[in-house]
Write a protein that holds these residues in place. Structure first.
Motif, mmCIF file in Angstrom:
data_model
loop_
_atom_site.group_PDB
_atom_site.id
_atom_site.type_symbol
_atom_site.label_atom_id
_atom_site.label_comp_id
_atom_site.label_asym_id
_atom_site.label_seq_id
_atom_site.Cartn_x
_atom_site.Cartn_y
_atom_site.Cartn_z
ATOM 1 N N UNK A 190 0.809 -1.329 -0.054
ATOM 2 C CA UNK A 190 0.109 0.030 0.034
ATOM 3 C C UNK A 190 0.859 1.147 -0.110
ATOM 4 N N UNK A 191 2.012 1.001 0.816
ATOM 5 C CA UNK A 191 2.905 2.348 0.636
ATOM 6 C C UNK A 191 3.595 2.593 -0.757
ATOM 7 N N UNK A 192 3.847 1.505 -1.273
ATOM 8 C CA UNK A 192 4.421 1.752 -2.663
ATOM 9 C C UNK A 192 3.289 2.324 -3.789
ATOM 10 N N UNK A 193 2.150 1.593 -3.724
ATOM 11 C CA UNK A 193 0.980 1.923 -4.524
ATOM 12 C C UNK A 193 0.762 3.401 -4.356
ATOM 13 N N UNK A 194 0.812 4.009 -2.989
ATOM 14 C CA UNK A 194 0.586 5.349 -2.601
ATOM 15 C C UNK A 194 1.649 6.116 -3.178
ATOM 16 N N UNK A 195 2.831 5.751 -3.175
ATOM 17 C CA UNK A 195 4.067 6.573 -3.551
ATOM 18 C C UNK A 195 4.048 6.712 -5.102
ATOM 19 N N UNK A 249 2.223 14.047 -2.794
ATOM 20 C CA UNK A 249 1.887 13.737 -1.278
ATOM 21 C C UNK A 249 0.489 13.120 -1.402
ATOM 22 N N UNK A 250 0.226 11.941 -0.470
ATOM 23 C CA UNK A 250 -1.117 11.339 -0.675
ATOM 24 C C UNK A 250 -1.164 11.120 0.955
ATOM 25 N N UNK A 251 -2.365 11.366 1.495
ATOM 26 C CA UNK A 251 -2.748 10.952 2.724
ATOM 27 C C UNK A 251 -3.671 9.961 3.121
ATOM 28 N N UNK A 252 -3.197 8.907 3.751
ATOM 29 C CA UNK A 252 -4.196 7.811 3.699
ATOM 30 C C UNK A 252 -4.767 7.686 5.295
ATOM 31 N N UNK A 253 -5.895 7.122 5.419
ATOM 32 C CA UNK A 253 -6.566 6.811 6.858
ATOM 33 C C UNK A 253 -5.627 5.729 7.307
ATOM 34 N N UNK A 254 -5.760 5.416 8.540
ATOM 35 C CA UNK A 254 -5.269 4.057 9.198
ATOM 36 C C UNK A 254 -5.596 2.699 8.438
ATOM 37 N N UNK A 255 -6.830 2.896 7.767
ATOM 38 C CA UNK A 255 -7.228 1.687 7.007
ATOM 39 C C UNK A 255 -6.761 1.566 5.668
ATOM 40 N N UNK A 256 -6.023 2.733 5.038
ATOM 41 C CA UNK A 256 -5.608 2.795 3.816
ATOM 42 C C UNK A 256 -6.427 3.531 2.761
ATOM 43 N N UNK A 257 -7.296 4.203 3.245
ATOM 44 C CA UNK A 257 -8.290 4.872 2.339
ATOM 45 C C UNK A 257 -7.691 6.217 2.047
ATOM 46 N N UNK A 258 -7.650 6.746 0.934
ATOM 47 C CA UNK A 258 -7.094 8.148 0.428
ATOM 48 C C UNK A 258 -8.180 9.230 1.182
ATOM 49 N N UNK A 309 -8.340 18.734 4.093
ATOM 50 C CA UNK A 309 -8.714 18.132 5.335
ATOM 51 C C UNK A 309 -9.444 18.977 6.379
ATOM 52 N N UNK A 310 -10.483 18.554 7.075
ATOM 53 C CA UNK A 310 -10.936 19.277 8.018
ATOM 54 C C UNK A 310 -9.970 19.232 9.442
ATOM 55 N N UNK A 311 -10.121 20.070 10.032
ATOM 56 C CA UNK A 311 -9.280 20.239 11.483
ATOM 57 C C UNK A 311 -9.361 18.960 12.039
ATOM 58 N N UNK A 312 -8.054 18.126 12.426
ATOM 59 C CA UNK A 312 -8.157 16.966 13.320
ATOM 60 C C UNK A 312 -8.320 15.843 12.483
ATOM 61 N N UNK A 313 -8.657 15.642 11.058
ATOM 62 C CA UNK A 313 -9.189 14.655 10.027
ATOM 63 C C UNK A 313 -7.623 14.064 9.862
ATOM 64 N N UNK A 314 -6.542 14.436 9.959
ATOM 65 C CA UNK A 314 -5.291 13.779 9.796
ATOM 66 C C UNK A 314 -4.744 12.940 11.135
ATOM 67 N N UNK A 315 -5.817 13.181 12.138
ATOM 68 C CA UNK A 315 -5.097 12.607 13.213
ATOM 69 C C UNK A 315 -5.046 10.807 13.093
ATOM 70 N N UNK A 316 -3.782 10.424 13.211
ATOM 71 C CA UNK A 316 -3.353 9.044 12.952
ATOM 72 C C UNK A 316 -3.333 8.539 11.621
ATOM 73 N N UNK A 317 -3.051 9.530 10.770
ATOM 74 C CA UNK A 317 -2.926 9.462 9.246
ATOM 75 C C UNK A 317 -1.901 8.728 9.086
ATOM 76 N N UNK A 318 -1.441 8.136 7.772
ATOM 77 C CA UNK A 318 -0.171 7.789 7.042
ATOM 78 C C UNK A 318 0.128 8.800 6.106
ATOM 79 N N UNK A 319 1.248 9.696 5.949
ATOM 80 C CA UNK A 319 1.445 10.473 4.843
ATOM 81 C C UNK A 319 2.638 9.907 4.051
#
Length: 346
Positions: free
Chosen positions: A9-14, A35-44, A66-76
């Protein structure tokens, strides 16, 4: 440097981040970054890219969607290590920490003196960091910018056209045209691919070059190299290069390394050195040539007007060694591409 483990998933997002990076400007001081920001479950969650100097960096561009707080716990996932300095914009590493992301995946480390260190800053704040993902692909995309950033100067290509006996002109100084139309078209194509094109003041006075990149029909290519003139003599006010689409840049040429650094600071990543023999020889003697393009015409001229002047080489053991990278037939002419042979220890 590669650190940590990355997933499919990292490679695909890269790869998606690479596509986004390609939307940015290919020239200038700053690199193309996606840059791609993913949710903890891998959703864009969001995507972003850098649009040029003074605009938000790719990470900040994506966070802004993103709305404030929406990137909490995300993967960048970002193509270049998040920056760690304040310039026209703030440090991306701090923006990601403030946003509460849990993990950052990047490809290539930032080579800048002031901008590097983002990965360590993120780790110090408790963010999981993985580097080196799809590094070869990102290195290829950022090749010219990375070279300039790492060496603090543009990549230098020196070109000349010569007869089989190494003469750049006849005894009376005439040189148009040693090579044929196919070779000249190839030169103009390469000019258009370079950020800047350089000559010495001697060439300006002798040939009055326009220093533009033109198609065989005479029309300008969309991309035009910035004209750079090395030397201290003032250029005539009516010189052809003063009518160039870009304003000329003038440098003294007394310290080529310092001049090249100044050009790199201006955002010039690649320099196409066209002439004449004095300037080409100065770059060669200084060891500041990364590529040679020599166009050979099947003619003999004799005389003293050689393509290269004295390089200060007294004996054959001190010869500057190059490796042939390519040989190409262009109409009646030959193009030889050569790169400097690495010295021991490099």
């Amino acid at each position: 440097m590669t650190t940590g483990e990355h997933t499919m998933a990292d490679a695909a997002a890269m790869r998606r981040a690479l596509e986004l990076a390609a939307r940015g400007p290919a020239r200038g001081v700053n690199p193309r970054v996606g840059c791609v920001i993913l949710s903890p479950h891998g959703d864009v969650l969001a995507e972003g890219w850098h649009r040029g100097a003074g605009t938000p960096h790719a990470e900040v561009d994506a966070l802004a969607k993103l709305a404030p707080g929406a990137a909490e716990g995300a993967v960048v996932v970002v193509t270049l290590e998040p920056c760690n300095h304040t310039g026209r914009t703030g440090p991306c590493a701090v923006a990601l920490i403030d946003a509460g992301v849990s993990r950052v995946v990047y490809s290539v480390a930032d080579p800048g003196d002031h901008s590097a260190g983002g990965a360590e800053r993120l780790r110090a704040a408790g963010v999981d960091v993985t580097g080196g993902v799809l590094a070869e692909e990102v290195e290829a995309m950022l090749d010219d910018w990375l070279f300039a950033a790492r060496h603090r100067r543009p990549r230098v290509t020196v070109k000349w056209a010569a007869s089989l006996d190494g003469r750049a002109a006849a005894s009376d100084g005439s040189s148009q045209w040693i090579t044929g139309p196919a070779a000249r078209a190839d030169v103009h194509r390469r000019r258009a691919a370079a950020d800047a094109i350089a000559v010495g003041t001697g060439t300006v006075f002798a040939d009055d070059p326009a220093l533009t990149a033109r198609a065989p029909g005479g029309e300008f290519f969309d991309a035009q190299p910035i004209p750079v003139v090395f030397g201290r003599r003032p250029v005539p006010a009516d010189a052809a290069l003063t009518r160039h689409p870009h304003a000329p840049v003038f440098v003294e040429g007394a310290d080529l390394a310092a001049d090249l650094h100044e050009l790199q600071v201006r955002g010039i990543r690649s320099l196409f050195v066209e002439g004449g023999p004095t300037l080409a020889s100065a770059f060669l003697a200084a060891g500041l040539v990364d590529e040679l393009l020599v166009y050979f015409a099947p003619v003999l001229l004799g005389g003293h007007r050689v393509a290269i002047d004295d390089l200060g080489i007294a004996t054959i053991t001190d010869a500057r060694r190059f490796d042939f990278a390519a040989v190409e037939r262009l109409g009646d002419d030959l193009l030889v591409v050569a790169h400097p042979r690495p010295t021991e220890g490099n």
